[in-house]
Design a protein around this motif. Sequence first.
Motif, PDB file in Angstrom:
ATOM      1  N   ASN A 224      11.067  17.457  -5.020  1.00 45.00           N
ATOM      2  CA  ASN A 224      10.615  16.943  -3.735  1.00 45.00           C
ATOM      3  C   ASN A 224      11.296  15.604  -3.428  1.00 45.00           C
ATOM      4  O   ASN A 224      11.688  14.875  -4.337  1.00 45.00           O
ATOM      5  CB  ASN A 224       9.102  16.752  -3.742  1.00 45.00           C
ATOM      6  N   THR A 225      11.390  15.284  -2.158  1.00 42.97           N
ATOM      7  CA  THR A 225      11.859  13.972  -1.713  1.00 42.97           C
ATOM      8  C   THR A 225      10.717  13.288  -0.981  1.00 42.97           C
ATOM      9  O   THR A 225      10.243  13.789   0.049  1.00 42.97           O
ATOM     10  CB  THR A 225      13.072  14.093  -0.789  1.00 42.97           C
ATOM     11  N   ILE A 226      10.274  12.174  -1.536  1.00 49.07           N
ATOM     12  CA  ILE A 226       9.114  11.475  -0.984  1.00 49.07           C
ATOM     13  C   ILE A 226       9.522  10.026  -0.732  1.00 49.07           C
ATOM     14  O   ILE A 226       9.827   9.283  -1.669  1.00 49.07           O
ATOM     15  CB  ILE A 226       7.911  11.541  -1.948  1.00 49.07           C
ATOM     16  N   SER A 227       9.529   9.629   0.514  1.00 44.88           N
ATOM     17  CA  SER A 227       9.924   8.271   0.867  1.00 44.88           C
ATOM     18  C   SER A 227       8.790   7.591   1.619  1.00 44.88           C
ATOM     19  O   SER A 227       8.054   8.229   2.375  1.00 44.88           O
ATOM     20  CB  SER A 227      11.203   8.275   1.706  1.00 44.88           C
ATOM     21  N   SER A 228       8.679   6.282   1.392  1.00 42.41           N
ATOM     22  CA  SER A 228       7.596   5.538   2.030  1.00 42.41           C
ATOM     23  C   SER A 228       8.078   4.152   2.434  1.00 42.41           C
ATOM     24  O   SER A 228       8.966   3.577   1.803  1.00 42.41           O
ATOM     25  CB  SER A 228       6.399   5.412   1.084  1.00 42.41           C
ATOM     26  N   ALA A 229       7.474   3.633   3.490  1.00 42.84           N
ATOM     27  CA  ALA A 229       7.626   2.241   3.893  1.00 42.84           C
ATOM     28  C   ALA A 229       6.219   1.669   3.969  1.00 42.84           C
ATOM     29  O   ALA A 229       5.394   2.133   4.765  1.00 42.84           O
ATOM     30  CB  ALA A 229       8.333   2.142   5.242  1.00 42.84           C
ATOM     31  N   LEU A 230       5.938   0.679   3.115  1.00 41.18           N
ATOM     32  CA  LEU A 230       4.562   0.211   2.930  1.00 41.18           C
ATOM     33  C   LEU A 230       4.511  -1.310   2.857  1.00 41.18           C
ATOM     34  O   LEU A 230       5.479  -1.951   2.435  1.00 41.18           O
ATOM     35  CB  LEU A 230       3.971   0.799   1.646  1.00 41.18           C
ATOM     36  N   PRO A 231       3.367  -1.886   3.205  1.00 38.49           N
ATOM     37  CA  PRO A 231       3.207  -3.334   3.057  1.00 38.49           C
ATOM     38  C   PRO A 231       2.861  -3.694   1.615  1.00 38.49           C
ATOM     39  O   PRO A 231       2.413  -2.857   0.830  1.00 38.49           O
ATOM     40  CB  PRO A 231       2.042  -3.650   3.991  1.00 38.49           C
ATOM     41  N   LEU A 232       3.101  -4.940   1.265  1.00 40.99           N
ATOM     42  CA  LEU A 232       2.657  -5.460  -0.027  1.00 40.99           C
ATOM     43  C   LEU A 232       1.164  -5.761   0.047  1.00 40.99           C
ATOM     44  O   LEU A 232       0.675  -6.313   1.043  1.00 40.99           O
ATOM     45  CB  LEU A 232       3.430  -6.729  -0.381  1.00 40.99           C
ATOM     46  N   LYS A 233       0.432  -5.385  -1.018  1.00 43.48           N
ATOM     47  CA  LYS A 233      -1.019  -5.576  -1.043  1.00 43.48           C
ATOM     48  C   LYS A 233      -1.455  -6.072  -2.416  1.00 43.48           C
ATOM     49  O   LYS A 233      -0.772  -5.867  -3.421  1.00 43.48           O
ATOM     50  CB  LYS A 233      -1.735  -4.260  -0.737  1.00 43.48           C
ATOM     51  N   ASP A 234      -2.623  -6.689  -2.452  1.00 42.66           N
ATOM     52  CA  ASP A 234      -3.225  -7.085  -3.725  1.00 42.66           C
ATOM     53  C   ASP A 234      -3.674  -5.866  -4.507  1.00 42.66           C
ATOM     54  O   ASP A 234      -4.112  -4.857  -3.931  1.00 42.66           O
ATOM     55  CB  ASP A 234      -4.440  -7.990  -3.482  1.00 42.66           C
ATOM     56  N   ILE A 235      -3.580  -5.952  -5.837  1.00 40.25           N
ATOM     57  CA  ILE A 235      -4.121  -4.919  -6.725  1.00 40.25           C
ATOM     58  C   ILE A 235      -5.552  -5.301  -7.102  1.00 40.25           C
ATOM     59  O   ILE A 235      -5.831  -6.454  -7.435  1.00 40.25           O
ATOM     60  CB  ILE A 235      -3.249  -4.761  -7.975  1.00 40.25           C
ATOM     61  N   ILE A 236      -6.443  -4.309  -7.057  1.00 40.08           N
ATOM     62  CA  ILE A 236      -7.851  -4.556  -7.345  1.00 40.08           C
ATOM     63  C   ILE A 236      -8.109  -4.217  -8.814  1.00 40.08           C
ATOM     64  O   ILE A 236      -8.263  -3.045  -9.184  1.00 40.08           O
ATOM     65  CB  ILE A 236      -8.756  -3.709  -6.431  1.00 40.08           C
TER      66      ILE A 236
END
Length: 728
Positions: A224-236
């Motif tokens: 599969n080809t899975i691409s994402s554009a995401l913001p940086l977030k805090d890890i809980i």
Amino acid sequence: MGLIIIYGVLSISSLSATEIDDNSSLEGVSIEKVSTIANGTVLNSIDEEIPDEPDLVVDDTVYVTSKNIDDYFDSGVLKSRFNGKTVIFAENFENLGKLTINAENVTIKGMGYSLKNCVFNLEAKNITLSDLNIDLDSEFANNDYAGVLVYSDYANLINLNINYVVPTNVQAYGVYVEGIGNRAVKNLRMINCSINFEGHNNNVKVYNCALKIVDCDNALVANNTISSALPLKDIIFGANGAELASDLVLTVGIGGCDNLTFVGNKLISEVNKRPQCAYPSLDTMLISKSHNSLIANNSIYMSDFLTFPGVDNYLYGLDIYNLENLTVIGNNISIITTGGKLAAGTAYPIQITGPIANVNITHNDLYSFSNGPNIGVYSQNFYGATSLSITYNKINVTGLAGTHEWALVAGIESQDTHSIIQHNIIEVHSVGDVSINDNLYGVSYHQSTSGDHQYDIQNNTVFSDGYYSVNLLSSVNSTVANNLLVTYNPKANNTNGYKYGDLSAHKNMEFYNNPVISAFNYFANHENNVDNGEEFNYNPTNNNDISNNIDGSQISSDEDTNNHHYNPLIPGSSNQSGSHEGEEGWVIPIEENGNNQHNGESQGNNDGNGNSTKTIMSLKELIMNYINSNTQSGKVNNTSYNGHKVNADSNNSDDSPSDSGSESIASQSKSTKSVDESSTGESSSVSKKIYEIDEKNEINKFIPSVFFIIPMLILFVIGLRRKKLNFK
């Protein structure tokens, strides 16, 4: 009238018989079946052609159009009466919302059409979604925020193309597979799919994830080809560290999936926003509590060009938590970011957090570049014991090393209970200058964690700007041996590449043969095959079996083979004029009139009656003659005959022409004139003859010049026309 009456009676009798036969054929058939047949929605003949508007079931295949979709999806639900059918979307659809599949053994297919804002919920067993183009830009809270939601066993997602641009500050998944209650779903197959996912949960604590699989055993995710554009977030983080639920943004998240096979996939992750947060973080793939799994031959690419140098960010390619029996093999993981600062930030291709056991990281190609702390493989036992092996990997890491404890750049940082680190090729660099106290190592245990640490670190090769290949704060029953440091630092003159600090912190440690060599000497020794004994003996190896033996079997040795008596390629090597017997093609006969002398030797014979014999010139002499006849330097006028050049007048010559030379020139001039002119010219003075030769030479030079100029002008015009055409 009688005939008409008889015909009417017979017709009524025939019609009554037909009705009886039809009623007999429907005996035992339900009213629903009769209604279905009457409406023409079932065909008994499978050879029937599909009509232009396919609102029929043909050979267990349903063709869905906007006119008949409600006949099959009752309030958006495909019910069990369509078990075993193939449902094909035969046109583009928009805003269908949620479609629930409750029929088992069903295949839902597309024919290249697009489903805009149409999502699926798979609830029955053995459902296949295949060849669908799904385009989403809305929130789907009624489908657990997913484009494709899987609650069923034996689901097959094949050749799906999902594009999801998520609205701002809403929860969303491209594909979400989830067990129900305490029961895990099983046997998911996701193959050859493409997911393009753009998340925007910038200012809220909700999940944005392209693919999330929770509590699904025996899953296969391949090619599969899975691409994402995401913001940086805090890890809980929780009391026991991080888990799948800790990350709000992920390209791929997997939790509680035993016997997972994740192979041949391409994951691409980029940062599209940097909202205000304490530890702006992003994972490309996180796997947690998934035992007996395989992650193989995947490509993972991650980038963040929004974060400036001097600003921290926290990036992880493959993040592994709390599991046993995992093999990570043959993967290519690359992280590039402009972010990072001294002692703050990460860009780790692989991070491992305990408790873990029997994890094998082998034959991977890892690359990372940042402007802060950086590590190729980071493993730590802060939340539980760790046991793993890291072998045969290629690791290339660049970051900012310093003397601060957290300003660490290393190929491997192993804060483990037990680890085997062998046969890795590691390259580490710092973006700043490196001193002997900076934390730049190939393999290290530099940041302290509790408990004992046992290491087997052998046969690694480290290319570095630094001074040490291995650095351990402490160890128990450990071996550090045969690790080579190849340093680019000219100040690194230490002979031992192992930095062990306080010996009392090491119990039963064995270390030996950890040499340091300059990069120049390493590559010189590695590339050249030279005997470095007391004497310099160069012994090259003939790797390609090259031979200087020549096969002369085809060369004739007959006595009649042509033999040149001179070398025709060397001017002046011939002392003969005329034909060489057996050398046809090398000489050209030329007829000359008159007697011609050079150095007192006859070049031609005259019979006294005005008839001349043939004088033969070689090709070489003709060429030299032509070249010499068109040469001018200063006021030098040159003429030539039979390859012999004569200076008629020269201001650049130290020698004036002699009388004999003038006579020779005069004789040449006479031979080129007509009979009348020749008789007149015989009474002229030597100076007049020289003037005539000069005048003729100027004419001779002008004629070939014209022949050169005309073609050059033609070519120039052609060139201009072509240039104009090319420009147009």
